[in-house]
Enzyme design. Structure first.
Site: not given
Ligand SMILES: [Zn+2]
Length: 372
Positions: A190, A192
Site C-alpha cells: 500500500h 505510504h
Molecule cells: Zn492497502
C-alpha cells in the site's frame, strides 16, 4: 495555494496517536478503533559504534512486523465493517499514525539489563518517534498517480509533522521519506511514506555539514548553492527547470538514476518554504516521479529523502533538498550494494550521470506532453 486541511487526532486501541488530515468536504472522523491490541510497547536500543562514531539501532521487535500482506490483509487500507485496519475510518485523504513497529519510540523500551560484566557496548534508549504517512486509500495507486492537489496536501502534512516532531525533546533531526518497491525493502505494498524523528543528527547530515562549513570558511559561500549554480551553468544534467526549483542529476550521482531537487534560494527546512514554493515543488516532484516510471515503462523502485536542517544545529548551513534515487539500472537489472559499497562506502555507478539525465529529461518531458 495553501491547502486548508482539517486535523483530527485520535488514539488507536493500543494508545498510539493517529491524525487525519482531511481536505475540504470530508466527513467527521469519529470512528473508534475496536481492535483488541496489547498496549503499545517496544524493545529498541541505541548502541554506539566507536569505530565510526555512529549509532546503530537494535530493534528486534521489528522482526515480527507485517511482511508483504495481500490486499485482503493490508493494514493501511481503510477499515471495513468486517475487518479493522490501522485506520478506523472507512475512507481517508491523508492520515498519519505512530508506527506499530518503530525504530525510535515515544514510549520507554522494555529491555532487559545488559549481561553483568558486559561493558564493551555503550547503550542508550532509542527515544524519538516514527510515523507512517498514508496518502491514498487506494491500495494499488502510487504517489506519481496522485492528483496534484493531493500531492500538495502531502507537502502540507510534511511541514506540519516536521514542525511538531522538531518540538519533541528527544528529537534532533526530522526525516520525511517516501519509497516504493520490494526491490528496495518496502514491506507493505500500500503506497505510504514515513517520517523519522531521530534522537541524534544522522551521519550523512553531519558529513554534509562538515563539508559545507569548510566550504563556507574557505569561500564565504554556501556549498549547496554552489553545487546548484554549477549544475545550472553546465546544463547537461538538468532534468527539469521551474521558476523556483531545479531538478538535476548531480555530476557525482551514486545511484544509476538519481535526481536532486533544489530550491533556487537557500531555505533550511520545509517550514521555511513559501506557499508558492510548495506549489511548484508538488508539481516538479510529481513530474520527476512520473519520469522515473516512464524510463523503462515500468514502476521503478525508488527512495525519496527530504534533507532538511537538524533541529538544534547547522541551521545556517542547511539547504533543504529532495534526493530521489532508484536501484534499477535497466529493465532487467538492479544495482545492489555489493562489497565496495557496503563494506567501504565507495559507490560504483554503472550509468553515466549525463546519460541518466538525458533519459530522465526525455521521460519527464514525455510525461508532461501526455498530461496535456
Ligand atoms: Zn492497502
Amino acid at each position: 495555494m495553501r491547502r486548508a486541511l482539517t486535523k483530527t487526532r485520535i488514539r488507536l486501541a493500543d494508545g498510539r496517536e493517529l491524525i487525519y488530515f482531511d481536505e475540504p468536504g470530508a466527513p467527521r472522523r469519529d470512528e473508534v478503533d475496536r481492535r483488541k491490541l496489547p498496549e503499545f510497547s517496544t524493545a529498541i536500543e541505541l548502541r554506539h559504534d566507536p569505530l565510526l562514531d555512529a549509532e546503530v539501532v537494535v530493534a528486534s521487535h521489528r522482526q515480527e512486523r507485517t511482511y508483504l500482506p495481500s490486499e485482503e490483509e493490508c493494514p493501511l487500507c481503510p477499515s471495513k465493517a468486517e475487518r479493522s485496519t490501522e485506520i478506523p475510518a472507512s475512507d481517508y485523504d491523508v492520515v498519519v499514525f505512530e508506527n506499530r513497529f518503530p525504530s525510535f519510540a515515544s514510549v520507554s523500551s522494555e529491555l532487559p539489563p545488559p549481561p553483568e560484566g558486559d561493558t564493551a557496548v555503550v547503550r542508550s534508549e532509542a527515544r524519538g518517534r516514527c510515523e507512517v504517512v498514508c496518502f491514498t486509500p487506494q491500495h494499488d495507486l502510487s504517489f506519481a498517480e496522485l492528483p496534484l492537489e493531493r500531492v500538495r496536501s502531502v507537502m502540507e502534512v510534511w511541514v506540519d509533522r516536521s514542525v511538531e516532531l522538531a518540538a519533541l525533546d528527544d528529537v534532533e533531526q526530522v526525516f520525511c521519506f517516501e519509497n516504493r518497491g520490494e526491490e528496495i525493502g518496502v514491506t507493505l505494498h500500500h503506497p505510504h511514506g514515513q517520517i523519522y524523528g531521530y534522537p541524534f543528527v544522522t551521519p550523512r547530515t553531519r558529513r554534509m555539514f562538515e563539508s559545507a562549513r569548510r566550504h563556507r570558511d574557505e569561500t564565504g559561500r554556501s556549498l549547496f548553492a554552489d553545487v546548484l549554480a554549477g549544475e545550472r551553468k553546465a546544463g547537461t544534467r538538468i532534468v527539469a527547470e521551474g521558476e523556483l526549483w531545479t531538478a538535476f542529476v548531480p555530476g557525482f550521482a551514486r545511484w544509476p538514476f538519481e535526481v536532486h531537487i533544489y530550491p533556487k534560494r537557500q531555505a533550511p527546512d520545509l517550514e521555511a518554504l513559501s506557499d508558492v514554493e510548495l506549489d511548484e515543488l508538488s508539481s516538479i516532484y510529481r513530474d520527476v516521479l512520473r519520469g522515473f516510471d516512464r524510463l523503462f515503462d515500468l514502476r521503478m523502485p525508488y527512495v525519496t529523502a527530504v534533507h532538511q536542517a537538524p533541529v538544534r544545529s547547522g541551521r545556517e548551513l542547511a539547504y533543504l533538498h529532495l534526493q530521489i534515487f532508484s536501484s534499477r539500472r535497466s529493465p532487467e537489472k538492479l544495482k545492489y550494494l555489493a562489497a565496495s559499497e557496503s563494506a567501504m562506502n565507495v559507490f560504483i555507478n554503472d550509468v553515466q550521470p549525463e546519460q541518466a539525465a538525458e533519459m530522465l529529461r526525455e521521460a519527464v518531458a514525455r510525461g508532461r506532453r501526455e498530461d496535456l
